[in-house]
Design a protein around this motif. Sequence first.
Motif, PDB file in Angstrom:
ATOM      1  N   ARG A  68       0.812  -1.223   0.000  1.00  0.00           N
ATOM      2  CA  ARG A  68       0.000   0.000   0.000  1.00  0.00           C
ATOM      3  C   ARG A  68       0.845   1.272   0.000  1.00  0.00           C
ATOM      4  NH1 ARG A  68      -4.785   0.758   0.616  1.00  0.00           N
ATOM      5  NH2 ARG A  68      -4.709   2.270   2.303  1.00  0.00           N
ATOM      6  N   ARG A  69       2.146   1.151   0.110  1.00  0.00           N
ATOM      7  CA  ARG A  69       3.019   2.324   0.144  1.00  0.00           C
ATOM      8  C   ARG A  69       3.224   2.851  -1.274  1.00  0.00           C
ATOM      9  NH1 ARG A  69       4.951   3.431   5.318  1.00  0.00           N
ATOM     10  NH2 ARG A  69       4.621   5.493   4.435  1.00  0.00           N
ATOM     11  N   VAL A  70       3.303   4.173  -1.382  1.00  0.00           N
ATOM     12  CA  VAL A  70       3.585   4.805  -2.670  1.00  0.00           C
ATOM     13  C   VAL A  70       4.958   5.454  -2.560  1.00  0.00           C
ATOM     14  CG1 VAL A  70       2.846   6.503  -4.385  1.00  0.00           C
ATOM     15  CG2 VAL A  70       1.124   5.265  -3.045  1.00  0.00           C
ATOM     16  N   PHE A  71       5.873   4.984  -3.386  1.00  0.00           N
ATOM     17  CA  PHE A  71       7.219   5.538  -3.433  1.00  0.00           C
ATOM     18  C   PHE A  71       7.357   6.421  -4.662  1.00  0.00           C
ATOM     19  CE2 PHE A  71       7.614   1.699  -0.934  1.00  0.00           C
ATOM     20  CZ  PHE A  71       8.526   2.029   0.057  1.00  0.00           C
ATOM     21  N   ILE A  72       8.308   7.329  -4.601  1.00  0.00           N
ATOM     22  CA  ILE A  72       8.667   8.101  -5.786  1.00  0.00           C
ATOM     23  C   ILE A  72      10.168   7.996  -5.977  1.00  0.00           C
ATOM     24  CG2 ILE A  72       6.740   9.713  -5.741  1.00  0.00           C
ATOM     25  CD1 ILE A  72       8.603  11.779  -4.430  1.00  0.00           C
ATOM     26  N   SER A  73      10.562   8.024  -7.223  1.00  0.00           N
ATOM     27  CA  SER A  73      11.982   8.124  -7.541  1.00  0.00           C
ATOM     28  C   SER A  73      12.167   9.494  -8.175  1.00  0.00           C
ATOM     29  CB  SER A  73      12.416   6.997  -8.484  1.00  0.00           C
ATOM     30  OG  SER A  73      11.759   7.092  -9.726  1.00  0.00           O
ATOM     31  N   GLU A  74      13.231  10.165  -7.751  1.00  0.00           N
ATOM     32  CA  GLU A  74      13.441  11.520  -8.242  1.00  0.00           C
ATOM     33  C   GLU A  74      14.907  11.896  -8.146  1.00  0.00           C
ATOM     34  OE1 GLU A  74      11.269  14.362  -5.794  1.00  0.00           O
ATOM     35  OE2 GLU A  74      11.522  13.063  -4.059  1.00  0.00           O
ATOM     36  N   ALA A  75      15.279  12.836  -8.974  1.00  0.00           N
ATOM     37  CA  ALA A  75      16.624  13.398  -8.920  1.00  0.00           C
ATOM     38  C   ALA A  75      16.558  14.682  -8.107  1.00  0.00           C
ATOM     39  CB  ALA A  75      17.149  13.670 -10.327  1.00  0.00           C
ATOM     40  N   LEU A  76      17.232  14.666  -6.972  1.00  0.00           N
ATOM     41  CA  LEU A  76      17.323  15.830  -6.095  1.00  0.00           C
ATOM     42  C   LEU A  76      18.788  16.239  -5.984  1.00  0.00           C
ATOM     43  CD1 LEU A  76      14.867  14.639  -3.286  1.00  0.00           C
ATOM     44  CD2 LEU A  76      14.415  16.340  -5.067  1.00  0.00           C
ATOM     45  N   GLU A  77      19.058  17.268  -5.213  1.00  0.00           N
ATOM     46  CA  GLU A  77      20.429  17.783  -5.129  1.00  0.00           C
ATOM     47  C   GLU A  77      21.446  16.747  -4.667  1.00  0.00           C
ATOM     48  OE1 GLU A  77      18.099  18.575  -1.475  1.00  0.00           O
ATOM     49  OE2 GLU A  77      17.806  19.252  -3.534  1.00  0.00           O
ATOM     50  N   ASN A  78      20.998  15.711  -3.951  1.00  0.00           N
ATOM     51  CA  ASN A  78      21.912  14.655  -3.512  1.00  0.00           C
ATOM     52  C   ASN A  78      21.896  13.450  -4.441  1.00  0.00           C
ATOM     53  OD1 ASN A  78      19.292  14.230  -2.648  1.00  0.00           O
ATOM     54  ND2 ASN A  78      19.877  13.158  -0.787  1.00  0.00           N
ATOM     55  N   GLY A  79      21.315  13.577  -5.625  1.00  0.00           N
ATOM     56  CA  GLY A  79      21.295  12.502  -6.618  1.00  0.00           C
ATOM     57  C   GLY A  79      19.925  11.865  -6.759  1.00  0.00           C
ATOM     58  N   THR A  80      19.872  10.756  -7.483  1.00  0.00           N
ATOM     59  CA  THR A  80      18.605  10.062  -7.690  1.00  0.00           C
ATOM     60  C   THR A  80      18.313   9.190  -6.474  1.00  0.00           C
ATOM     61  OG1 THR A  80      19.777   8.366  -8.938  1.00  0.00           O
ATOM     62  CG2 THR A  80      18.698  10.092 -10.215  1.00  0.00           C
ATOM     63  N   VAL A  81      17.115   9.366  -5.936  1.00  0.00           N
ATOM     64  CA  VAL A  81      16.757   8.724  -4.670  1.00  0.00           C
ATOM     65  C   VAL A  81      15.347   8.147  -4.728  1.00  0.00           C
ATOM     66  CG1 VAL A  81      18.274  10.192  -3.270  1.00  0.00           C
ATOM     67  CG2 VAL A  81      15.926  10.917  -3.713  1.00  0.00           C
ATOM     68  N   LEU A  82      15.067   7.290  -3.769  1.00  0.00           N
ATOM     69  CA  LEU A  82      13.743   6.707  -3.566  1.00  0.00           C
ATOM     70  C   LEU A  82      13.180   7.307  -2.289  1.00  0.00           C
ATOM     71  CD1 LEU A  82      11.954   4.469  -4.838  1.00  0.00           C
ATOM     72  CD2 LEU A  82      13.039   2.866  -3.269  1.00  0.00           C
ATOM     73  N   ASN A  83      11.974   7.851  -2.356  1.00  0.00           N
ATOM     74  CA  ASN A  83      11.328   8.473  -1.199  1.00  0.00           C
ATOM     75  C   ASN A  83       9.901   7.969  -1.062  1.00  0.00           C
ATOM     76  OD1 ASN A  83      13.236  10.413  -0.100  1.00  0.00           O
ATOM     77  ND2 ASN A  83      13.014  11.546  -2.008  1.00  0.00           N
ATOM     78  N   LEU A  84       9.379   7.995   0.151  1.00  0.00           N
ATOM     79  CA  LEU A  84       7.960   7.753   0.367  1.00  0.00           C
ATOM     80  C   LEU A  84       7.208   9.015  -0.031  1.00  0.00           C
ATOM     81  CD1 LEU A  84       7.829   5.920   3.791  1.00  0.00           C
ATOM     82  CD2 LEU A  84       6.916   5.087   1.618  1.00  0.00           C
ATOM     83  N   LEU A  85       6.207   8.875  -0.884  1.00  0.00           N
ATOM     84  CA  LEU A  85       5.464  10.038  -1.355  1.00  0.00           C
ATOM     85  C   LEU A  85       4.792  10.778  -0.199  1.00  0.00           C
ATOM     86  CD1 LEU A  85       4.356  11.939  -3.459  1.00  0.00           C
ATOM     87  CD2 LEU A  85       2.617  10.215  -4.016  1.00  0.00           C
ATOM     88  N   SER A  86       4.194  10.063   0.724  1.00  0.00           N
ATOM     89  CA  SER A  86       3.491  10.735   1.830  1.00  0.00           C
ATOM     90  C   SER A  86       4.442  11.629   2.625  1.00  0.00           C
ATOM     91  CB  SER A  86       2.814   9.713   2.741  1.00  0.00           C
ATOM     92  OG  SER A  86       3.765   8.796   3.254  1.00  0.00           O
ATOM     93  N   LYS A  87       5.657  11.187   2.856  1.00  0.00           N
ATOM     94  CA  LYS A  87       6.642  11.999   3.594  1.00  0.00           C
ATOM     95  C   LYS A  87       7.006  13.245   2.801  1.00  0.00           C
ATOM     96  CE  LYS A  87       7.511   9.632   7.329  1.00  0.00           C
ATOM     97  NZ  LYS A  87       6.797  10.021   8.508  1.00  0.00           N
ATOM     98  N   ARG A  88       7.223  13.105   1.506  1.00  0.00           N
ATOM     99  CA  ARG A  88       7.579  14.258   0.666  1.00  0.00           C
ATOM    100  C   ARG A  88       6.437  15.273   0.654  1.00  0.00           C
ATOM    101  NH1 ARG A  88      10.484  17.041  -1.699  1.00  0.00           N
ATOM    102  NH2 ARG A  88      10.458  16.574  -3.902  1.00  0.00           N
ATOM    103  N   LEU A  89       5.204  14.781   0.547  1.00  0.00           N
ATOM    104  CA  LEU A  89       4.052  15.684   0.525  1.00  0.00           C
ATOM    105  C   LEU A  89       3.892  16.426   1.851  1.00  0.00           C
ATOM    106  CD1 LEU A  89       1.421  13.505  -1.374  1.00  0.00           C
ATOM    107  CD2 LEU A  89       2.669  15.486  -2.276  1.00  0.00           C
ATOM    108  N   GLU A  90       4.109  15.722   2.965  1.00  0.00           N
ATOM    109  CA  GLU A  90       3.981  16.348   4.283  1.00  0.00           C
ATOM    110  C   GLU A  90       4.959  17.506   4.453  1.00  0.00           C
ATOM    111  OE1 GLU A  90       4.603  13.266   7.152  1.00  0.00           O
ATOM    112  OE2 GLU A  90       2.695  12.283   6.688  1.00  0.00           O
TER     113      GLU A  90
END
Length: 179
Positions: A68-90
């Motif tokens: 049920r978890r939604v992850f996102i992959s994205e390129a941020l200043e520290n490189g390409t990473v995997l994050n939990l979408l809910s945490k990023r949105l918060e």
Amino acid sequence: ETIMSLDIYNTIRNDMKTGDMLAWRSDSLVGKAIRWKTIPSGISSDSPLSVNHVSGILRLKEYEGLQRRVFISEALENGTVLNLLSKRLEEFKGCVWWYPLKRSWDAERQAIGERALQYIGIKYDYKSIFEQLFGSVSVDVKKLFCSEYYYKSLGFNGMAPNPYQLCLKDYFKEPVRIL
């Protein structure tokens, strides 16, 4: 005005699939500078085209407990990473739109996820993001910026689009504002 509630996200999160795109409009100085250089005049600041960052959805259904978890992959200043979408949105200050891929992409979703995971850990492409403010750059997987990473995850090479240009592609259904 930013909607600080995650109510919309919580109602649609189960519909999000690997490969779908999120388009972000931050209130940061860098975000404003990117939009100033990449978005044509006349585009409303409330438009889902008025964005400065993109990321891709990753669903890890095959891992017990993470279905049920939604992850996102994205390129941020520290490189390409995997994050939990809910945490990023918060933590995010700005607006976010979900761009679901059209059904014609369904057979590609696993390959999109595999490519996205393959590029986790790649350094951020500061040089190309700066160059892209003034023109186009070729996709280069040695270093990646956000829209270049998402575009490569879709399986494309060639000239890397900026976030605004990605939002114009006909790959997507109608965007939905989630924050």
